[in-house]
Design a protein around this motif. Structure first.
Motif, PDB file in Angstrom:
ATOM      1  N   GLN A  54       0.817  -1.213   0.000  1.00 15.15           N
ATOM      2  CA  GLN A  54       0.000   0.000   0.000  1.00 15.15           C
ATOM      3  C   GLN A  54       0.852   1.266   0.000  1.00 15.15           C
ATOM      4  O   GLN A  54       0.326   2.358  -0.206  1.00 15.15           O
ATOM      5  CB  GLN A  54      -0.943   0.006   1.208  1.00 15.15           C
ATOM      6  CG  GLN A  54      -2.064  -1.012   1.096  1.00 15.15           C
ATOM      7  CD  GLN A  54      -3.123  -0.794   2.146  1.00 15.15           C
ATOM      8  OE1 GLN A  54      -2.900  -0.094   3.123  1.00 15.15           O
ATOM      9  NE2 GLN A  54      -4.280  -1.390   1.953  1.00 15.15           N
ATOM     10  N   GLN A  55       2.153   1.126   0.204  1.00 11.21           N
ATOM     11  CA  GLN A  55       3.016   2.305   0.292  1.00 11.21           C
ATOM     12  C   GLN A  55       2.923   3.211  -0.935  1.00 11.21           C
ATOM     13  O   GLN A  55       2.836   4.439  -0.793  1.00 11.21           O
ATOM     14  CB  GLN A  55       4.466   1.862   0.540  1.00 11.21           C
ATOM     15  CG  GLN A  55       5.430   2.997   0.855  1.00 11.21           C
ATOM     16  CD  GLN A  55       5.974   3.681  -0.399  1.00 11.21           C
ATOM     17  OE1 GLN A  55       6.083   3.027  -1.449  1.00 11.21           O
ATOM     18  NE2 GLN A  55       6.274   4.966  -0.295  1.00 11.21           N
ATOM     19  N   SER A  58       0.137   6.104  -1.072  1.00  9.68           N
ATOM     20  CA  SER A  58       0.142   7.293  -0.229  1.00  9.68           C
ATOM     21  C   SER A  58       0.102   8.553  -1.078  1.00  9.68           C
ATOM     22  O   SER A  58       0.697   8.616  -2.167  1.00  9.68           O
ATOM     23  CB  SER A  58       1.395   7.302   0.645  1.00  9.68           C
ATOM     24  OG  SER A  58       1.571   8.562   1.263  1.00  9.68           O
ATOM     25  N   ALA A  59      -0.609   9.563  -0.591  1.00 10.87           N
ATOM     26  CA  ALA A  59      -0.716  10.828  -1.324  1.00 10.87           C
ATOM     27  C   ALA A  59       0.639  11.517  -1.457  1.00 10.87           C
ATOM     28  O   ALA A  59       0.825  12.361  -2.337  1.00 10.87           O
ATOM     29  CB  ALA A  59      -1.696  11.759  -0.611  1.00 10.87           C
ATOM     30  N   GLN A  60       1.591  11.153  -0.609  1.00  6.04           N
ATOM     31  CA  GLN A  60       2.907  11.784  -0.649  1.00  6.04           C
ATOM     32  C   GLN A  60       3.809  11.189  -1.736  1.00  6.04           C
ATOM     33  O   GLN A  60       4.860  11.748  -2.060  1.00  6.04           O
ATOM     34  CB  GLN A  60       3.612  11.646   0.708  1.00  6.04           C
ATOM     35  CG  GLN A  60       3.077  12.573   1.795  1.00  6.04           C
ATOM     36  CD  GLN A  60       1.678  12.195   2.259  1.00  6.04           C
ATOM     37  OE1 GLN A  60       1.406  11.021   2.498  1.00  6.04           O
ATOM     38  NE2 GLN A  60       0.800  13.172   2.357  1.00  6.04           N
ATOM     39  N   VAL A  61       3.401  10.057  -2.307  1.00 12.07           N
ATOM     40  CA  VAL A  61       4.209   9.403  -3.345  1.00 12.07           C
ATOM     41  C   VAL A  61       4.030  10.147  -4.660  1.00 12.07           C
ATOM     42  O   VAL A  61       2.894  10.420  -5.080  1.00 12.07           O
ATOM     43  CB  VAL A  61       3.790   7.927  -3.504  1.00 12.07           C
ATOM     44  CG1 VAL A  61       4.499   7.289  -4.696  1.00 12.07           C
ATOM     45  CG2 VAL A  61       4.094   7.158  -2.225  1.00 12.07           C
ATOM     46  N   ARG A  66       4.139   6.144  -8.381  1.00 14.36           N
ATOM     47  CA  ARG A  66       2.960   5.309  -8.160  1.00 14.36           C
ATOM     48  C   ARG A  66       2.608   4.527  -9.433  1.00 14.36           C
ATOM     49  O   ARG A  66       2.315   3.339  -9.391  1.00 14.36           O
ATOM     50  CB  ARG A  66       1.772   6.169  -7.717  1.00 14.36           C
ATOM     51  CG  ARG A  66       0.511   5.368  -7.471  1.00 14.36           C
ATOM     52  CD  ARG A  66      -0.571   6.127  -6.724  1.00 14.36           C
ATOM     53  NE  ARG A  66      -0.589   7.528  -7.016  1.00 14.36           N
ATOM     54  CZ  ARG A  66      -0.132   8.473  -6.174  1.00 14.36           C
ATOM     55  NH1 ARG A  66       0.369   8.143  -5.005  1.00 14.36           N
ATOM     56  NH2 ARG A  66      -0.189   9.757  -6.504  1.00 14.36           N
ATOM     57  N   GLN A 258      -7.506  -0.079   5.188  1.00 16.95           N
ATOM     58  CA  GLN A 258      -6.512   0.972   5.110  1.00 16.95           C
ATOM     59  C   GLN A 258      -6.792   1.886   3.915  1.00 16.95           C
ATOM     60  O   GLN A 258      -6.221   2.960   3.791  1.00 16.95           O
ATOM     61  CB  GLN A 258      -5.107   0.371   4.955  1.00 16.95           C
ATOM     62  CG  GLN A 258      -4.690  -0.495   6.118  1.00 16.95           C
ATOM     63  CD  GLN A 258      -4.380   0.315   7.361  1.00 16.95           C
ATOM     64  OE1 GLN A 258      -3.889   1.425   7.243  1.00 16.95           O
ATOM     65  NE2 GLN A 258      -4.645  -0.224   8.529  1.00 16.95           N
TER      66      GLN A 258
END
Length: 260
Positions: A54-55, A58-61, A66, A258
Motif C-alpha cells: 500500500q506504500q 500514499s498521497a505523498q508518493v 505510483r 486501510q
C-alpha cells in the motif's frame, strides 16, 4: 473480423455515449497525468491484490513513482477487463500500437500522457473522440452546482453521508447551510430534504443515488436519526420530485480497511 461483428461495431459507433455513473470532478474533468487513470481504485485494487504494497498509494508518493509501482504488476492482471481498457486508452489516445503493455512501455507512456493531456483543448478532444453526450456525476449534498456545464456534466445527489452519518452534528450543520432548515425531528428532516431536492433539481439533477451495505434492511422506523428513516424519507422525496433512486446494493466499503 467477421462481417456480423464488423456490422455491429459500425452500428454501435454511431450512438452517443451516456455515462450514467461517474466520479469525475466537473471542475477538473480530464486526466492530468497517467496517475489519474492507473491511480483509480479499479487498478490500485488489482495491483494490491496481485502483491503490491500500500506504500505507493500514499498521497505523498509522486505520481510517476505510483504509476511505476502499479505497472510493475500488470502481468499479474493482464487477463482482466481493466487491463484491456487501459491498453485501449493507450492505443486510442496516446499512440500506442501494440497489444500488450510492459512496465517500461507504461513509463514511456507516462511522459507521452503529460504532453497530450496538457493540450488546451484536450477536454473537447475527449468529448469528440468518445462521442460522449452526457456524464452523470456523483455529488455530495453540499457540493457546488454552478461553474460548470450541467447540460454535459449532470448533477446527481449522492446520499450516503445523509443516510449513514446524519447523527453527526457536523453533517446536520452542512445540511442546514444548503437547505436552510435546522434538522431536529422527522418533520424538519422532511423539510430539509425537500429543500435539498428543489435545490438539486433547479441545477439540473436527474437522479439520487446511494450505496447500501449487505447488512442494510430498508424498514421504516420512528427514530428520525436512524439510517432506515433517512433512507425512506429520501425515497419519498424521489417519488415526490420525480427522480429515480439509483441503489447500489451490497457494497462493502471496508474490504480494504486501510484504503486503496
Amino acid at each position: 473480423m467477421d462481417t456480423l461483428t464488423h456490422d455491429l461495431l459500425t452500428a454501435l459507433r454511431q450512438f452517443p455515449i451516456y455515462d450514467p455513473h461517474s466520479h469525475i470532478d466537473p471542475f477538473r474533468p480530464v486526466s492530468q497525468s497517467l496517475d489519474d487513470i492507473l491511480g483509480y481504485h479499479y487498478y490500485t485494487e488489482l495491483a494490491h491484490s496481485a502483491g503490491m504494497s500500500q506504500q505507493p498509494l500514499s498521497a505523498q508518493v509522486p505520481p510517476g513513482e505510483r504509476v511505476r509501482a502499479i505497472a510493475a504488476h500488470l502481468e499479474r492482471y493482464d487477463n482482466t477487463a481493466q487491463y484491456a481498457w487501459f491498453v485501449h486508452i493507450a492505443r486510442e489516445f496516446l499512440g500506442f500500437t501494440g497489444d500488450h503493455l510492459s512496465p517500461a512501455e507504461v513509463e514511456t507512456l507516462f511522459d507521452t500522457a503529460q504532453r497530450v493531456f496538457a493540450q488546451p483543448d484536450w477536454e473537447a478532444q475527449v468529448w469528440r473522440k468518445t462521442q460522449l453526450e452526457k456524464i452523470f456525476l456523483t455529488n455530495e449534498f453540499d457540493d457546488p452546482l454552478t461553474g460548470f456545464d450541467t447540460s454535459k456534466y449532470v448533477p446527481c445527489l449522492r446520499t450516503d453521508t445523509l443516510v449513514f452519518r446524519l447523527q453527526e452534528a457536523e453533517v446536520r450543520q452542512r445540511l442546514a447551510r444548503v437547505a436552510g432548515v435546522e434538522v431536529g425531528d422527522r418533520s424538519t428532516l422532511r423539510r430539509a430534504l425537500h429543500a435539498l431536492f428543489v435545490h438539486f433539481k433547479q441545477h439540473g439533477a436527474k437522479a439520487c443515488a446511494i450505496s447500501l451495505p449487505p447488512s442494510f434492511t430498508p424498514l421504516p422506523t420512528s427514530d428520525w436519526l436512524l439510517p432506515t428513516t433517512v433512507f425512506w424519507t429520501l425515497a419519498e422525496m424521489c417519488r415526490e420530485h420525480g427522480l429515480p433512486f439509483d441503489l447500489m446494493i451490497g457494497v462493502n466499503r471496508r474490504v480494504y480497511r486501510q484504503g486503496v
